[in-house]
Scaffold this motif. Sequence first.
Motif, short mmCIF file in Angstrom:
data_model
loop_
_atom_site.label_atom_id
_atom_site.label_comp_id
_atom_site.label_asym_id
_atom_site.label_seq_id
_atom_site.Cartn_x
_atom_site.Cartn_y
_atom_site.Cartn_z
N THR A 29 0.81 -1.21 0.00
CA THR A 29 0.00 0.00 0.00
C THR A 29 0.85 1.27 0.00
N GLN A 33 0.91 4.37 -3.26
CA GLN A 33 0.61 5.79 -3.12
C GLN A 33 0.97 6.53 -4.42
N LYS A 34 0.19 7.54 -4.74
CA LYS A 34 0.46 8.32 -5.94
C LYS A 34 1.88 8.88 -5.90
N TYR A 36 4.66 7.48 -5.44
CA TYR A 36 5.68 6.85 -4.57
C TYR A 36 6.66 5.99 -5.38
#
Length: 564
Positions: A29, A33-34, A36
């Motif tokens: 997760t 993330q946008k 990442y």
Amino acid sequence: MTEFVIEQVATTPFEGQKPGTSGLRKRTTVFQQKHYTANFVQALLDSIPEGAKDAHLVVGGDGRYYSDEAIQIIARLAAANGVRKLTVAHRGILSTPAGSHLIRKLKATGGILLTASHNPGGPDNDFGIKYNGANGGPAPEAVTDAIYRRTTQLTHYAQADLPPIDITTLGTTAFGGGCFEVEVVDGVAAYVELMKSVYDLEAIKQFLRSRPDFTVLFDAMGGVTGPYFRALFVQELGFPADCCMNAEPSPDFGGHHPDPNLTYAKDLVARVEAENVAFAAASDGDGDRNMIIGKGCFVNPSDSIAVLAAYAPTMPYFARSGVKGVARSMPTSGALDRVAKKHGWPFHETPTGWKFFGNLMDAGQCSLCGEESFGTGSDHIREKDGVWAVLGWLSILAAAQQKAGPEVKVGLKTILDRHYAEYGRNYFSRYDYEEVDGEQAAAMMARLRAMVAPEGRSTTLADQSPFAPYTLKDCDDFHYVDPIDGSVAEKQGVRFLFADGSRIIFRLSGTGSQGATIRVYVEAYEATRVDLEPQTALKDLIQVALRVSQLQEFTGRKVPTVIT
């Protein structure tokens, strides 16, 4: 050819994108993330020593959840940053050792491997990205440090508007008028050819034909090695197809924790005992670790590298190249040391981490090496190699059986008993305390470090009572000066060394994705009493380790997560 447009995407740094001993590992997760993953890939591309422009990179991994999306991100950023070519494994399936070989075979600039090794996979578990250099080995600290520095500075990353890359079809696709291409290749075939050059597979087949009673079982644990096991053990060696458990790579490893040890490979262990299996092996998620067991017999990884080294002269690869030297990680038992001494081979003790072995290999000073964490390998590549080790043990059994003759049935216990009779036995165990609170773990290690001086024994250890019935001879916090490049690795593990050669060692692992993992190592040598049960032989030493560390007091943990 497909044209593309390059876009500069604004971003901000993420905290904690520091690669560990084997890349960046976090919860899936976190990577989702946008920006990442793109941030980290951009930092990686910016930090390639040879530069990203005109680079040729190998891409693949253990097939864990989020790998497909990560490959598409890598392709878009690679094209935008001037990379000339990506060689991508079919379906993204590429074991870490096979990736090392492919980088070397293709003379690629390096490789991006998508793996968190033996950590669980899936949407609620772990993902990882690591960079391997042109030698096929893990990036040295100078590169991982540069990647981390770059992650703290990013204000944008560059990506191309490529269509989705089809990684299910073999072949080459060109983009941008031919300035960027993606070739999808068989991730298994090149590795199989390498193993056929390293080992005498015909001798192994002859051994198996002579021993119809010799039953086998392999557990890929839902990881990457299923296709490699099938190609080598079923197609090349003629094992029955049902000898492979959990052989289909799965995004969540079929729900398994793909770490080949007696705790997490319990299904294999149960079948070995119930079905009287003579030889069994398991490998981890990305295929660089291994466990060897048989009915009533477990091969400790520290013993495994020692036995493989002792038999190395019987293997075609080493018969051709010779043994230039051997090495082990500091926490690994001293069993290998005794083999090196008898054969007159140079010996090296390094920190944990395969990159240290890679430096020695590239300099022609090491041919075989191993770590107590179920990793063994040789200079045929620059990573530890689980499938290589399994073939190595089958090669040993074949050689020993041929020497013994048909009237003697050689098995794993035969090999180990003969080794202990010749070299003595280093009783060894590791206690893992996983996902401990990081501050508690750090406080415990700080206390231990305060007990030892930088140069040997501290005067604060004049009181020997915590170590009874053992007599403390020396203690330190292991540090290593690389004999090849002069780099220094400090705080690699607190060691207490006793007069009879016993050791206890404490260190924090860098392979977890959250919290901290405390590893406690205990070792005792016996020259003649070689048939003891290991936990019985080490019982007093384990109690000393727990008493000296005050582990329970610091962490609240009464029992370890895993005992090896």
